[in-house]
Design a protein around this motif. Structure first.
Motif, PDB file in Angstrom:
ATOM      1  N   ASP A  11      33.818 -75.084  57.336  1.00  0.00           N
ATOM      2  CA  ASP A  11      33.162 -74.795  58.617  1.00  0.00           C
ATOM      3  C   ASP A  11      32.477 -73.436  58.650  1.00  0.00           C
ATOM      4  N   ASN A  12      33.074 -72.430  58.002  1.00  0.00           N
ATOM      5  CA  ASN A  12      32.514 -71.085  58.116  1.00  0.00           C
ATOM      6  C   ASN A  12      32.987 -70.224  56.941  1.00  0.00           C
ATOM      7  N   LEU A  13      32.507 -68.982  56.921  1.00  0.00           N
ATOM      8  CA  LEU A  13      32.836 -68.066  55.828  1.00  0.00           C
ATOM      9  C   LEU A  13      34.323 -67.729  55.814  1.00  0.00           C
ATOM     10  N   ASP A  14      34.927 -67.591  56.974  1.00  0.00           N
ATOM     11  CA  ASP A  14      36.356 -67.272  57.030  1.00  0.00           C
ATOM     12  C   ASP A  14      37.184 -68.347  56.325  1.00  0.00           C
ATOM     13  N   GLU A  15      36.822 -69.597  56.543  1.00  0.00           N
ATOM     14  CA  GLU A  15      37.553 -70.679  55.876  1.00  0.00           C
ATOM     15  C   GLU A  15      37.299 -70.666  54.377  1.00  0.00           C
ATOM     16  N   ALA A  16      36.074 -70.306  53.982  1.00  0.00           N
ATOM     17  CA  ALA A  16      35.768 -70.203  52.557  1.00  0.00           C
ATOM     18  C   ALA A  16      36.601 -69.094  51.907  1.00  0.00           C
ATOM     19  N   VAL A  17      36.785 -67.983  52.627  1.00  0.00           N
ATOM     20  CA  VAL A  17      37.608 -66.887  52.124  1.00  0.00           C
ATOM     21  C   VAL A  17      39.055 -67.346  51.959  1.00  0.00           C
ATOM     22  N   GLU A  18      39.540 -68.128  52.922  1.00  0.00           N
ATOM     23  CA  GLU A  18      40.910 -68.641  52.833  1.00  0.00           C
ATOM     24  C   GLU A  18      41.083 -69.526  51.603  1.00  0.00           C
ATOM     25  N   VAL A  19      40.100 -70.392  51.354  1.00  0.00           N
ATOM     26  CA  VAL A  19      40.172 -71.257  50.181  1.00  0.00           C
ATOM     27  C   VAL A  19      40.124 -70.425  48.901  1.00  0.00           C
ATOM     28  N   ALA A  20      39.233 -69.432  48.872  1.00  0.00           N
ATOM     29  CA  ALA A  20      39.107 -68.589  47.682  1.00  0.00           C
ATOM     30  C   ALA A  20      40.418 -67.880  47.363  1.00  0.00           C
ATOM     31  N   GLY A  21      41.149 -67.502  48.408  1.00  0.00           N
ATOM     32  CA  GLY A  21      42.424 -66.841  48.182  1.00  0.00           C
ATOM     33  C   GLY A  21      43.480 -67.740  47.580  1.00  0.00           C
ATOM     34  N   ARG A  22      43.253 -69.057  47.616  1.00  0.00           N
ATOM     35  CA  ARG A  22      44.212 -70.009  47.057  1.00  0.00           C
ATOM     36  C   ARG A  22      43.829 -70.464  45.651  1.00  0.00           C
ATOM     37  N   ILE A  23      42.664 -70.049  45.177  1.00  0.00           N
ATOM     38  CA  ILE A  23      42.238 -70.425  43.828  1.00  0.00           C
ATOM     39  C   ILE A  23      43.062 -69.631  42.822  1.00  0.00           C
ATOM     40  N   PRO A  24      43.723 -70.297  41.887  1.00  0.00           N
ATOM     41  CA  PRO A  24      44.578 -69.580  40.931  1.00  0.00           C
ATOM     42  C   PRO A  24      43.862 -68.454  40.187  1.00  0.00           C
ATOM     43  N   GLY A  25      42.587 -68.647  39.855  1.00  0.00           N
ATOM     44  CA  GLY A  25      41.855 -67.624  39.129  1.00  0.00           C
ATOM     45  C   GLY A  25      41.706 -66.326  39.883  1.00  0.00           C
ATOM     46  N   THR A  26      41.829 -66.373  41.210  1.00  0.00           N
ATOM     47  CA  THR A  26      41.682 -65.162  42.025  1.00  0.00           C
ATOM     48  C   THR A  26      42.825 -64.190  41.774  1.00  0.00           C
ATOM     49  N   THR A  27      43.978 -64.690  41.316  1.00  0.00           N
ATOM     50  CA  THR A  27      45.140 -63.818  41.108  1.00  0.00           C
ATOM     51  C   THR A  27      44.973 -62.883  39.920  1.00  0.00           C
ATOM     52  N   ARG A  28      44.070 -63.217  38.988  1.00  0.00           N
ATOM     53  CA  ARG A  28      43.882 -62.370  37.807  1.00  0.00           C
ATOM     54  C   ARG A  28      42.427 -61.968  37.596  1.00  0.00           C
ATOM     55  N   GLY A  29      41.592 -62.330  38.542  1.00  0.00           N
ATOM     56  CA  GLY A  29      40.188 -61.989  38.412  1.00  0.00           C
ATOM     57  C   GLY A  29      39.578 -61.724  39.774  1.00  0.00           C
ATOM     58  N   THR A  30      38.324 -62.020  39.890  1.00  0.00           N
ATOM     59  CA  THR A  30      37.574 -61.788  41.121  1.00  0.00           C
ATOM     60  C   THR A  30      36.826 -63.054  41.488  1.00  0.00           C
ATOM     61  N   THR A  31      36.925 -63.441  42.746  1.00  0.00           N
ATOM     62  CA  THR A  31      36.203 -64.620  43.215  1.00  0.00           C
ATOM     63  C   THR A  31      35.093 -64.188  44.167  1.00  0.00           C
ATOM     64  N   VAL A  32      33.887 -64.550  43.848  1.00  0.00           N
ATOM     65  CA  VAL A  32      32.712 -64.212  44.654  1.00  0.00           C
ATOM     66  C   VAL A  32      32.291 -65.450  45.438  1.00  0.00           C
ATOM     67  N   ILE A  33      32.050 -65.278  46.725  1.00  0.00           N
ATOM     68  CA  ILE A  33      31.678 -66.392  47.604  1.00  0.00           C
ATOM     69  C   ILE A  33      30.231 -66.222  48.030  1.00  0.00           C
ATOM     70  N   ARG A  34      29.435 -67.275  47.828  1.00  0.00           N
ATOM     71  CA  ARG A  34      28.040 -67.242  48.253  1.00  0.00           C
ATOM     72  C   ARG A  34      27.728 -68.515  49.035  1.00  0.00           C
ATOM     73  N   PRO A  35      27.153 -68.384  50.228  1.00  0.00           N
ATOM     74  CA  PRO A  35      26.740 -69.586  50.965  1.00  0.00           C
ATOM     75  C   PRO A  35      25.507 -70.211  50.338  1.00  0.00           C
ATOM     76  N   LEU A  36      25.412 -71.515  50.415  1.00  0.00           N
ATOM     77  CA  LEU A  36      24.245 -72.222  49.900  1.00  0.00           C
ATOM     78  C   LEU A  36      23.249 -72.459  51.028  1.00  0.00           C
ATOM     79  N   VAL A  37      21.994 -72.398  50.683  1.00  0.00           N
ATOM     80  CA  VAL A  37      20.929 -72.670  51.651  1.00  0.00           C
ATOM     81  C   VAL A  37      20.530 -74.134  51.522  1.00  0.00           C
ATOM     82  N   PRO A  38      20.725 -74.939  52.559  1.00  0.00           N
ATOM     83  CA  PRO A  38      20.354 -76.358  52.454  1.00  0.00           C
ATOM     84  C   PRO A  38      18.849 -76.538  52.328  1.00  0.00           C
TER      85      PRO A  38
END
Length: 249
Positions: A84-111
Motif C-alpha cells: 500500500d505504501n512506503l511504510d509497508e515496504a520498509v516493514e517488509v524490507a526489515g523482514r528480508i533475511p539479507g537485511t540482517t547482514r547487508g543493506t536493503t535499498v527500497i525504490r518505488p516503481l513508476v507505472p
C-alpha cells in the motif's frame, strides 16, 4: 504500489550454511506475501558468475568486467512487492533475511500504462475451440442441474414422496434446495460469476455426495459432476487451470 527492494551485502557475509538457511527463510517470506497478494517476484543473483559492465559512449559499446573493485557491498538479490505504501515496504524490507547482514535499498516503481496493452500482460484467453467446448459442457451441466435435477424438486411425479422420505428431507426443504441449485447454476453460467458459481456448485455437489452415501446410494455422479464443473470453467477461463497448478498471478 510496487516497490523494488534490492539487497546488498559483502561477498563474504554468508557462509554456505547460513546462505541456505537465509534462502529458505526468504522463500517462506515470499509465500506469506503471496498469500496476502503482495508478492510479485524475487530472486537471488548467481554467485561466482561472470559479471559484465556495459557502457555506450559516442555510439561505441564498451564492455568490461565487474563489479568495481572498490565496491564493498554487491547486489545479491531482490524482492519485487506490491504494497500500500512506503511504510509497508520498509516493514517488509526489515523482514528480508539479507537485511540482517547487508543493506536493503527500497525504490518505488513508476507505472507505465503504455505497457498494459502488451500481449504478455493480457489475461489468458481461451482459444475458439476450447471456448466452444467449455460452453457446450457448461450447457450440458446446466441442463442436467436445472431441467433434470432442480425441476424435480418443484414438480409432482410418481415416487417423489418416497424418494424425499428416503433422503430424510421434507418437500419444502427440497423445494428450497432446488431454488439454491438453480441460482448457483446461473452464477456458474454467467462469465463474471463463473468462478464463484464453480465454488458454490462444488460445495452443493459435495453435500449431494454425502446425502447419497448416507442412504447407501451410488455416489459417483455428484463427484463426476463436480469435476466436470471445473473442467468446463477452465475451458472457458484458462486462468483457472493455471491457478490449479500454482502459476496464476
Amino acid at each position: 504500489m510496487k516497490f523494488l527492494t534490492m539487497i546488498y551485502a559483502a561477498p563474504d557475509a554468508w557462509s554456505p550454511e547460513d546462505h541456505a538457511v537465509a534462502l529458505e527463510e526468504s522463500i517462506d517470506l515470499c509465500r506469506e506475501l503471496d498469500s496476502l497478494h503482495k508478492f510479485v517476484d524475487a530472486a537471488p543473483l548467481a554467485q561466482n558468475a561472470p559479471i559484465k559492465v556495459v557502457r555506450v559512449r559516442n555510439g561505441e559499446r564498451i564492455v568490461s568486467d565487474g563489479p568495481f573493485a572498490e565496491t564493498k557491498e554487491q547486489l545479491g538479490g531482490f524482492f519485487l512487492i506490491d504494497v500500500d505504501n512506503l511504510d509497508e515496504a520498509v516493514e517488509v524490507a526489515g523482514r528480508i533475511p539479507g537485511t540482517t547482514r547487508g543493506t536493503t535499498v527500497i525504490r518505488p516503481l513508476v507505472p507505465l500504462p503504455q505497457l498494459d496493452h502488451f500481449p504478455s500482460r493480457q489475461p489468458a484467453k481461451a482459444s475458439k475451440g476450447r471456448l466452444i467446448a467449455g460452453w457446450m459442457l457448461s450447457g450440458l451441466l446446466a441442463v442436467f442441474l436445472i431441467l433434470l435435477s432442480a425441476s424435480g424438486k418443484f414438480t409432482d411425479w410418481e415416487g417423489k414422496d418416497e424418494m424425499f422420505a428416503k433422503f430424510g428431507f421434507s418437500e419444502q426443504l427440497m423445494f428450497n434446495i432446488g431454488i439454491v441449485e438453480v441460482v448457483i447454476t446461473l452464477l456458474f453460467l454467467f462469465p463474471r460469476t463463473a468462478f464463484l458459481g464453480s465454488i458454490l456448485l462444488t460445495a452443493y455437489l459435495g453435500g449431494a455426495t454425502v446425502t447419497h452415501v448416507r442412504v447407501e446410494d451410488p455416489f459417483f455422479m455428484p463427484i463426476l459432476m463436480g469435476v466436470l464443473v471445473w473442467v468446463a470453467c477452465g475451458l472457458r477461463q484458462p486462468g483457472i487451470f493455471s491457478l490449479a497448478v500454482g502459476r496464476a498471478r
